[in-house]
Design a protein around this motif. Structure first.
Motif, PDB file in Angstrom:
ATOM      1  N   ARG A 121       6.828  12.900   4.938  1.00  0.00           N
ATOM      2  CA  ARG A 121       7.955  10.975   3.718  1.00  0.00           C
ATOM      3  C   ARG A 121       7.803  12.094   2.614  1.00  0.00           C
ATOM      4  O   ARG A 121       7.539  12.112   1.920  1.00  0.00           O
ATOM      5  CB  ARG A 121       7.153  10.189   3.951  1.00  0.00           C
ATOM      6  N   PHE A 178       4.413   5.982   5.880  1.00  0.00           N
ATOM      7  CA  PHE A 178       4.078   6.361   6.732  1.00  0.00           C
ATOM      8  C   PHE A 178       4.233   5.380   7.915  1.00  0.00           C
ATOM      9  O   PHE A 178       4.356   5.876   9.386  1.00  0.00           O
ATOM     10  CB  PHE A 178       2.413   7.358   6.985  1.00  0.00           C
ATOM     11  N   GLU A 179       4.824   3.986   7.763  1.00  0.00           N
ATOM     12  CA  GLU A 179       4.199   3.225   9.077  1.00  0.00           C
ATOM     13  C   GLU A 179       6.117   3.318   9.206  1.00  0.00           C
ATOM     14  O   GLU A 179       6.212   2.316  10.342  1.00  0.00           O
ATOM     15  CB  GLU A 179       3.908   1.486   8.243  1.00  0.00           C
ATOM     16  N   ARG A 180       6.815   3.319   8.447  1.00  0.00           N
ATOM     17  CA  ARG A 180       8.000   3.491   8.646  1.00  0.00           C
ATOM     18  C   ARG A 180       8.197   4.642   9.581  1.00  0.00           C
ATOM     19  O   ARG A 180       7.670   5.998   9.522  1.00  0.00           O
ATOM     20  CB  ARG A 180       9.401   3.034   7.266  1.00  0.00           C
ATOM     21  N   ASP A 229       3.265  15.327   9.670  1.00  0.00           N
ATOM     22  CA  ASP A 229       4.083  13.887   9.641  1.00  0.00           C
ATOM     23  C   ASP A 229       4.721  13.959   7.808  1.00  0.00           C
ATOM     24  O   ASP A 229       3.553  13.580   6.724  1.00  0.00           O
ATOM     25  CB  ASP A 229       3.354  12.402   9.597  1.00  0.00           C
ATOM     26  N   THR A 256      -7.325  11.211   3.904  1.00  0.00           N
ATOM     27  CA  THR A 256      -6.591   9.540   3.458  1.00  0.00           C
ATOM     28  C   THR A 256      -6.897   8.486   3.550  1.00  0.00           C
ATOM     29  O   THR A 256      -6.495   7.979   2.864  1.00  0.00           O
ATOM     30  CB  THR A 256      -5.531   9.373   5.399  1.00  0.00           C
ATOM     31  N   ARG A 298       1.220  14.338   5.913  1.00  0.00           N
ATOM     32  CA  ARG A 298       0.560  13.867   6.622  1.00  0.00           C
ATOM     33  C   ARG A 298      -0.369  14.426   7.446  1.00  0.00           C
ATOM     34  O   ARG A 298       0.844  14.497   9.103  1.00  0.00           O
ATOM     35  CB  ARG A 298       0.418  11.922   7.535  1.00  0.00           C
ATOM     36  N   ARG A 337       0.947  -0.868  -0.461  1.00  0.00           N
ATOM     37  CA  ARG A 337      -0.019   0.130   0.160  1.00  0.00           C
ATOM     38  C   ARG A 337       0.972   1.058   0.146  1.00  0.00           C
ATOM     39  O   ARG A 337       1.612   1.044   0.505  1.00  0.00           O
ATOM     40  CB  ARG A 337      -0.300   0.192   1.270  1.00  0.00           C
ATOM     41  N   LEU A 390       0.482   3.858   1.386  1.00  0.00           N
ATOM     42  CA  LEU A 390       0.106   4.900   2.726  1.00  0.00           C
ATOM     43  C   LEU A 390       1.202   3.965   3.824  1.00  0.00           C
ATOM     44  O   LEU A 390       1.596   5.023   4.728  1.00  0.00           O
ATOM     45  CB  LEU A 390      -0.954   4.890   3.316  1.00  0.00           C
ATOM     46  N   ALA A 391       1.809   3.508   3.190  1.00  0.00           N
ATOM     47  CA  ALA A 391       3.048   2.217   3.863  1.00  0.00           C
ATOM     48  C   ALA A 391       3.989   2.663   3.978  1.00  0.00           C
ATOM     49  O   ALA A 391       4.616   2.753   5.938  1.00  0.00           O
ATOM     50  CB  ALA A 391       3.826   0.589   3.191  1.00  0.00           C
TER      51      ALA A 391
END
Length: 164
Positions: A67, A37-39, A65, A117, A85, A32, A34-35
């Motif tokens: 990236r 933002f998971e790191r 946030d 989002t 974000r 995905r 938007l992943a």
């Protein structure tokens, strides 16, 4: 078992293994978008978040946030495309994703649009009421495409598409 039979069995096993790996690669969905933002953010992304919060197109109470999605390589004319974000605040259930572009060696930022989002997760960053995000590479306008899966990428802008 003869040597020829062993070789044939080894070849068949190899073909099955390559076939299974190829099938898995074709059926495994891309990550995905938007992943990203998971790191955890990099040091550069944390620094940019602070800059965007204090002197940006946005006047934010909190640091976004941030990236880095992609960079165009053109020496001093290189551009970075950033995803921000932003929390909706006031108890709203959804945040927004905004794209900004910056030119290397310049503090100037260019707003490329915002979307909810949930909409970015559903259809990718495709603003319906604004032109698509555009960067110029080697004198040619390129559209930034991002999501709903995979990394951001550039595509040539066709003349029928509106410019940003």
């Amino acid at each position: 078992m003869s040597r020829a039979s062993l070789v044939a069995a080894a070849v068949a096993t190899g073909i099955l293994a390559v076939s299974a790996a190829g099938t898995a690669a074709l059926t495994t969905p891309p990550p995905r978008s938007l992943a990203v933002f998971e790191r955890p953010p990099t040091a550069t992304e944390r620094e940019r978040a602070e800059q965007f919060a204090t002197g940006s197109v946005f006047y934010l109470q909190e640091r976004p946030d941030v990236r880095l999605l992609l960079t165009t390589e053109e020496g001093e004319r290189s551009q970075d495309v950033w995803a921000l974000r932003l929390d909706a605040g006031d108890g709203a259930p959804d945040s927004e994703i905004c794209l900004l572009t910056t030119r290397r060696g310049s503090e100037q930022e260019f707003f490329a649009g915002c979307m909810r989002t949930l909409d970015v997760a559903r259809r990718g960053f495709v603003p319906l009421d604004e032109p698509p995000p555009i960067v110029t590479v080697d004198g040619e306008q390129q559209i930034v495409r991002w999501g709903p899966t995979g990394d951001a990428r550039l595509e040539p802008r066709r003349t029928a598409e509106p410019a940003g």
